[in-house]
Structure formats: structure tokens, C-alpha cells
Design an enzyme around this catalytic site. Structure first.
Site, PDB file in Angstrom:
ATOM      1  N   ASP A 233      34.269  28.225  40.993  1.00  0.00           N
ATOM      2  CA  ASP A 233      34.108  29.230  39.954  1.00  0.00           C
ATOM      3  C   ASP A 233      32.771  29.918  40.223  1.00  0.00           C
ATOM      4  OD1 ASP A 233      34.359  30.904  37.800  1.00  0.00           O
ATOM      5  OD2 ASP A 233      34.960  29.358  36.374  1.00  0.00           O
TER       6      ASP A 233
HETATM    7  C1  BGC Z   1      35.447  32.675  35.161  1.00  0.00           C
HETATM    8  C2  BGC Z   1      36.612  32.688  36.136  1.00  0.00           C
HETATM    9  C3  BGC Z   1      36.676  34.036  36.823  1.00  0.00           C
HETATM   10  C4  BGC Z   1      35.361  34.285  37.538  1.00  0.00           C
HETATM   11  C5  BGC Z   1      35.303  35.610  38.274  1.00  0.00           C
HETATM   12  C6  BGC Z   1      34.147  33.132  35.784  1.00  0.00           C
HETATM   13  O1  BGC Z   1      33.221  33.425  34.799  1.00  0.00           O
HETATM   14  O2  BGC Z   1      35.294  31.386  34.626  1.00  0.00           O
HETATM   15  O3  BGC Z   1      37.810  32.401  35.462  1.00  0.00           O
HETATM   16  O4  BGC Z   1      37.757  34.080  37.696  1.00  0.00           O
HETATM   17  O5  BGC Z   1      34.318  34.295  36.573  1.00  0.00           O
HETATM   18  O6  BGC Z   1      35.253  36.668  37.405  1.00  0.00           O
END
Ligand code: BGC
Length: 702
Positions: A233
Site C-alpha cells: 500500500d
Molecule cells: C489506499 C489504497 C490505494 C492507494 C493508492 C492508499 O491510501 O489505502 O487502497 O490503492 O492509496 O491510491
């Protein structure tokens, strides 16, 4: 897995080129190697459509008009259809649009278990139940990957609260972890051949999920034999050595100091110093190349499927999902559907005209269009029904999040919701008064309320179960004036309705229902569509009815201990005989059904349950036949969902359905053996159309 192409590429890559491939060199891609024709892997959010283009090194939108897309119903809405075929079509829309927009990996679906109704990201998640989650996630993944793009299942694992999501430690025993929280991931890995997973932010039993050797190496790679790609993540990696040693392949983050990422220069230096073996990096690069090869981004690139976005077909699928996602919870005296011959109608509530696509966090969508309920109502009926609108309560004005919220989310813990000022409260009262005064003069009132993405939002949890903006008071008073008021609530999860539910005669619910949500809702209200959605979560009277809250283990900033074990969702309600307002699996129709067991047979180790379903009402309709099982000798006889099917039955018709189980549907994790084993025993089988409306015709031996 040995592959000639990948081996030959690996031999030609320099260490620097390999390092470049295993971390973000832009906010949504890793590094490619031009001299070897290896393009960067282009990633995109999210779970309900393809996110708008942002700059490579900052989160501001580019702002061209070429990135409007199809906005699909969000996860908790889709799951409420209980329709696996629709989930596959939904996945195909996501896959085609990802490809159409020139991306290679879509960061979805989001399949964490809904452990508490307060989790801010429940709108993206599917259900409180692992079997339902598994069954709906699998076709989404297959649909996405049909278009030669990788689905990235998230968030692996146990990301069930947003409070301090970057650091909170989840303590969970291994049996619960595997049986409840990992089950849907495992299913998509093994049966869906999912090409990537996203490591979560939170810690699991003391280690950050994105660099946890237990989750990533032992479970995912050794036990499940996953040989594709794991992406962190965004900013979930925080230690070079741990990341190098664990099964994470690409480190992504929210900042633009790409060279400084833990898996960039700091890793290169450690390899050069001999502290980390280069073979670990080779494995990561090989995993990435494996996925690129499977989606024909390298190798047979001519074979790669094409994609499209904003097609009429995608919009039709969006509508089809939306109409089946609407759950009819109450319909006394057949108030619904409304007659098209009514003369005038009063619409109340902010959600009548609020657009939701732009909210929620990384799942935000730059939607080609979004039909609100008020727009749908007026465009379909405005020329012959007088339609009046009173807002009734004031919600926070819709201010799209600043483009940079995601980068800032690492430091700021600031509430996105603004509390209502005294002045706003006064306006609130005035709006309520105005709506109620009008309500006295109308025979037909539609209330569209509930939550919005100031509440159902990434990065923070809901403060409580209540409907915000004093809606409870408004609804109670509306029902006093006109008990036939039709109430529709939008929300990801359950909400408090204790003060008015007994007075309410017609209640509809849906999750954030996509760009066609308004059309679908109005078609249900006027009877062009017979509702067939079912709850994927228990709707309780109070927060402490839920297991996580009954033991006070939700939302703590440092550590949350899942002491309730496997008693998540309806399991807890059934075990302790807690009466919910509406149980898991529940949803009404404008027609009625009779579900009757026919016979059971066992052929080649498979169990066939033949069931007949009769439509006893006066309209065609769809019903979800649900099959549950419990061990007959258990002291708590808690039926657990095993399988289900959704069937269209014409009025007066009788249809035969066969539901099939194999021994694999009775697997449970054995901590000593470190694998799933069949839980042998005598099982009682329950069949019906919600967890509290089952008949138990069979006992079988597993
Ligand atoms: C989120 C993810 C997301 C990623 C990219 C993170 O803050 O938890 O679900 O895909 O950002 O935007």
C-alpha cells in the site's frame, strides 16, 4: 516458475535497473527498462472505477477531459446483489476500462471483512461474511483479468479499521485469521489466479502487513503457492531489510522522493555492502516480469486484449448492478411500488440530489455522469407529476478533497468531517421546519437520506452508528405527519433507526450505487424493477450488539485485539440470540416466494441439494436461495453460509435449483498442521432466504 524469457531478461538487467523496477518511480508506476523494451507497470485506483489522471510526481489532477469514466456501484452495493454473474460483468467493466485508459494494474477489488459497521472503508468492502466475500470477489477478479490487466486484491490483510491505519496493531489468533480474514484472498489466489495483492498498512500480530514474512512468505507464497506480484500500500513499507526479506515485490508510496524509498537507494547500498543478497531482488523482479508476461505486456505483446471506456454497454451493466443492489427492508400495506398516476410528490433529503462519485478517498471517480434520485425522478416523471424538493437538513457542502490529501494523510490526523456550528444547527432547524410544513400538504413523500462520503471515507472511521445531521428527528417527525413516507437510506453499512423504525412502513437501503444509482432507485420505487437485493451485513439495534464493540475492541489507535475470534457479523448475533433489526441475507420483494426442499443426494463426494422455489405472488421476481450449515453436535447451533444462488422466477412458476457442496466447503484452519483441513462431522443443513428464515431439512455427513 522457470520461464525462458524471464530468465534471459534477468540475466541482462543491471542491479540498478532491477532496483528501479521494484519501487515507484512515479506515484502510480514502477521503473521500466527502455533498452530491453520493458515498460513501466502502470497502476490505477480503484475499486469502483478507474481513477482520474494525476501528475507523476504530485497528487493534483491533470484536469483534461479525457479521463471521465464509468462509475460503478461500490463494493458493499455490488455484494448486495448476491449475483455472481453480475459481479463478473462488473469485473469486466473494470478490466476493459483499465485497459482502455492504458493501465496495467487496477488496485481492487477491496475485500476486507466488514468487522464493524463503523469502518470508514466499508463502502468498498463486500460483506461481514467470508463465504459471500469469496464468492463475489472471485468473479470480479476473473472479469478484470479477462482484459489482460492485473487485479490487485486489497488490503492484505486485516485492514478492518481506518483509525491509525498506518500503525495500528491487530492481534488475531491464526485460526480466526485464516478462517475469516484470509479466506477470500486465498480463494482468489487459488481459484482466480489473481495476479497481484496489495500489502496493507496495519500491523498483524506485531509486524507491518506489507513486510510481514508470515503473511507474505509463509502463507501467501509457501502455503498458497502464489507466484505473482505483491505491491505495498502507498507508504506501507518502512524498513529496507524487512522489505527485502519479505515477499513484497514493489514498494509504492505517496511522496515524490522516489530514490529515497526503502526499496530504492537504501536497498541498493545494502546490497553493495553485502548486507542483502541480490538473489532476493531477482526473485522480486522475476515475480513482476511473470505478471507482465501473463498480461502480454512483455513477450507476446500482440496477443494483448484491447479495452474501452464509457461504452453504452458499461453504463447498462452499471444500471443492472445498481437495480439489484437496492434492498427493500420494509413494505407494509404494499405502499411500494408507487403508482405512476399520482399527481404530486414531495422529495426531502440531501441525498436526493447529492453526487457521490468524487468522494471516499482513493476510490473517488471522475464520473462521466451521475444520476441523482431527484434527477432521475424529474427526467422520468417531471412532465406529469408535480415534483417538489425540500432539503430538510443541511449536510456539509460537497467540497472535493484537496488533490494532495493522500500525501498529507501520512502526517495529518485532522477530521475531514466538520462539526456543525451553532449557526449551522439553527439553519438545520429552519430547513427541517420548512420541510415538515410542506409535508402536511402532500399525500406522497420520498425521503432520501443517510450518509455521504464525509462519513463513509478512507482514513477515518464513523464516530457512531447514528445518521448524521439530526436526520433522526426529521424522519420521526415526517412519519408522525405522514406514516406512508417512503424512506431511502444510502450508507455503506448499518445505521441507527431505533427511534423511527417501528413507525416506518416503507424502507429501502442501498450502498453508494454508482452513476446509474438514481435511475435504478426511481425504477424500484415506481415498480419498473422488482427489488432483489439482500443484506450482506447484519443491521443491529445498537453498536454494542456487534461483537467487536461488545468487547470494546474497535478503533483503538495502538492495538485492537480480535478477541471475538470467528464470531464476526451474524455468527455473533446467532450465537448469543441477539435480535437484529434486519438480519444477514434479508431483503423483500414485491412478490413472494416459497422455498421447499426436494431431495438430497451424494454423488462422487459431492453433495447435491435439490430445492424448488415457487413464485406465489403476482409479479415476476428474483430470489436468493441461501444454504447454511452447522455441526449438529455443536452446543451453539450457528448456521454458517456455505453457498447461494440467485434465481429469476416468473409469477406462478415453480423452478428447481440444485446447490452443490464439496468437502472443501467444510475446511477449517488447523494451527498445528499449518493448513486447512476438512472439519469432519455431521452437519445440519439450513435453506432459506435469510439467516433467520431457514428450514433445516437435511443432515449430512462430511
Ligand atoms: C489506499 C489504497 C490505494 C492507494 C493508492 C492508499 O491510501 O489505502 O487502497 O490503492 O492509496 O491510491
Amino acid at each position: 516458475m522457470k520461464n525462458k524469457l524471464i530468465d534471459s531478461i534477468l540475466k541482462q538487467l543491471t542491479l540498478e535497473e532491477k532496483i528501479n523496477m521494484i519501487h515507484g518511480t512515479g506515484l502510480f508506476h514502477n521503473g521500466g527498462v527502455e533498452r530491453l523494451n520493458i515498460p513501466p507497470l502502470k497502476m490505477t485506483d480503484g475499486s469502483r472505477g478507474v481513477r482520474a489522471e494525476i501528475h507523476d510526481d504530485n497528487w493534483n489532477p491533470i484536469g483534461l477531459s479525457d479521463d471521465y469514466v464509468t462509475y460503478l456501484p461500490s463494493g458493499s452495493a455490488l455484494a448486495s446483489t448476491w449475483n455472481k454473474k453480475l459481479a463478473y460483468s462488473y469485473g469486466k467493466v473494470l478490466g476493459a476500462e483499465t485497459r482502455g485508459r492504458g493501465k496495467d494494474v487496477i488496485l481492487g477489488p477491496s475485500i476486507n471483512i466488514i468487522r464493524s459497521p463503523l469502518c470508514g472503508r466499508n463502502f468498498e468492502y463486500l460483506s461481514e461474511d467470508p463465504t459471500l466475500t469469496s464468492n463475489m470477489a472471485l468473479p470480479i477478479v476473473k472479469g478484470i483479468q479477462h482484459f489482460d490487466v492485473a487485479s490487485c486484491l486489497k488490503h492484505y490483510a486485516v485492514n478492518n479499521q481506518e483509525t491509525e491505519r498506518l500503525s495500528v496493531n491487530v492481534k488475531v489468533d491464526l485460526k480466526t485469521l485464516h478462517n475469516i480474514y484470509l479466506k477470500a484472498f486465498k480463494n482468489s489466489v487459488q481459484k482466480g489466479k489473481v495476479l497481484s495483492l496489495m500489502g496493507a498498512y496495519n500491523k498483524v500480530n506485531g509486524r507491518h502487513a506489507s513486510q510481514d514474512p508470515y503473511l507474505l512468505n509463509k502463507v501467501l507464497r509457501d502455503q498458497w503457492k502464489f507466484n505473482n506480484m505483491v505491491i505495498s500500500d502507498w507508504s506501507a513499507v518502512n524498513n529496507t531489510l524487512e522489505a527485502a526479506n519479505s515477499g513484497i515485490d514493489i514498494e509504492m508510496s505517496v511522496t515524490n522522493n522516489f530514490d529515497q524509498y526503502f526499496m530504492a537507494l537504501p536497498l541498493l547500498e545494502k546490497i553493495k555492502a553485502g548486507e542483502i543478497s541480490e538473489s532476493l531482488i531477482d526473485q522480486k523482479v522475476s515475480n513482476i516480469l511473470t505478471v507482465m508476461n501473463k498480461i502480454h505486456l512483455i513477450g507476446d505483446t500482440d496477443k494483448r486484449k484491447r479495452g474501452y471506456y464509457n461504452t453504452k454497454k458499461h453504463q447498462k451493466i452499471t444500471y443492472d448492478v445498481a437495480k439489484e443492489a437496492i434492498v427493500l427492508l420494509k413494505n407494509e400495506n404494499n405502499i411500494l411500488p408507487l403508482s405512476k398516476n399520482i399527481k404530486r410528490i414531495l422529495v426531502i433529503g440531501d441525498n436526493a440530489e447529492r453526487l457521490h462519485a468524487k468522494g471516499g478517498g482513493s476510490a473517488e471517480i471522475k464520473s462521466l455522469y451521475e444520476i441523482s434520485p431527484l434527477l432521475a425522478l424529474k427526467s422520468k416523471y417531471g412532465s406529469f407529476i408535480q415534483i417538489d424538493f425540500k432539503r430538510g437538513y443541511e449536510a456539509t457542502p460537497l467540497t472535493p478533497l484537496d488533490g494532495n490529501w493522500q500525501e498529507a494523510s501520512l502526517e495529518t490526523k485532522e477530521e475531514l468531517r466538520t462539526t456543525l456550528s451553532e449557526e449551522t444547527k439553527k439553519r438545520q432547524k429552519a430547513l427541517r421546519k420548512e420541510a415538515l410544513e410542506h409535508a402536511r400538504n402532500y399525500d406522497h413523500i420520498l425521503f432520501f437520506g443517510g450518509l455521504n462520503h464525509d462519513y463513509d471515507v478512507e482514513g477515518q472511521d464513523r464516530p457512531n452508528l447514528d445518521l448524521p445531521y439530526e436526520q433522526d428527528i426529521l424522519i420521526q417527525e415526517l412519519l408522525n405527519i405522514n406514516p406512508n413516507t417512503i424512506i431511502h437510506i444510502t450508507s455503506a453499512s448499518a445505521f441507527t433507526m431505533t427511534s423511527w423504525i417501528s413507525k416506518c412502513r416503507a424502507l429501502l437501503w442501498s450502498g453508494f450505487n454508482g452513476m446509474e444509482g438514481g435511475n435504478a432507485l426511481i425504477d424500484v420505487i415506481f415498480g419498473d424493477v422488482n427489488p432483489s437485493g439482500k443484506l450482506t451485513q447484519t443491521f443491529a439495534y445498537s453498536l454494542t450488539d456487534y461483537s467487536s464493540h461488545s468487547i470494546g475492541e474497535f478503533g483503538h489507535p495502538k492495538e485492537v485485539w480480535y478477541k471475538e475470534g470467528e464470531d464476526v457479523g451474524y455468527r455473533h448475533f446467532m450465537k448469543h440470540q441477539i435480535r437484529p433489526v434486519f438480519p444477514f441475507g434479508f431483503g423483500c420483494s414485491y412478490t413472494s416466494f416459497e422455498i421447499l426442499p426436494v431431495n438430497y443426494e451424494k454423488i462422487d463426494n459431492k453433495h447435491y441439494f435439490h430445492i424448488s422455489i415457487k413464485n406465489t405472488g403476482i409479479l415476476d421476481g428474483q430470489e436468493v436461495i441461501q444454504l447454511y450449515a452447522y455441526q449438529s453436535l455443536d452446543s451453539f447451533k450457528v448456521p454458517i453460509l456455505k453457498t447461494f444462488d440467485k434465481i429469476m422466477v416468473k409469477k406462478g412458476e415453480v423452478k428447481k435449483v440444485s446447490l452443490v457442496l464439496s468437502n472443501d466447503d467444510f475446511l477449517t484452519y488447523d494451527e498445528a498442521l499449518e493448513k486447512d483441513v476438512i472439519a469432519h462431522g455431521i452437519y445440519t443443513i439450513g435453506v432459506g432466504n435469510d439467516i433467520q428464515n431457514l428450514i433445516y431439512p437435511w443432515e449430512i455427513s462430511i
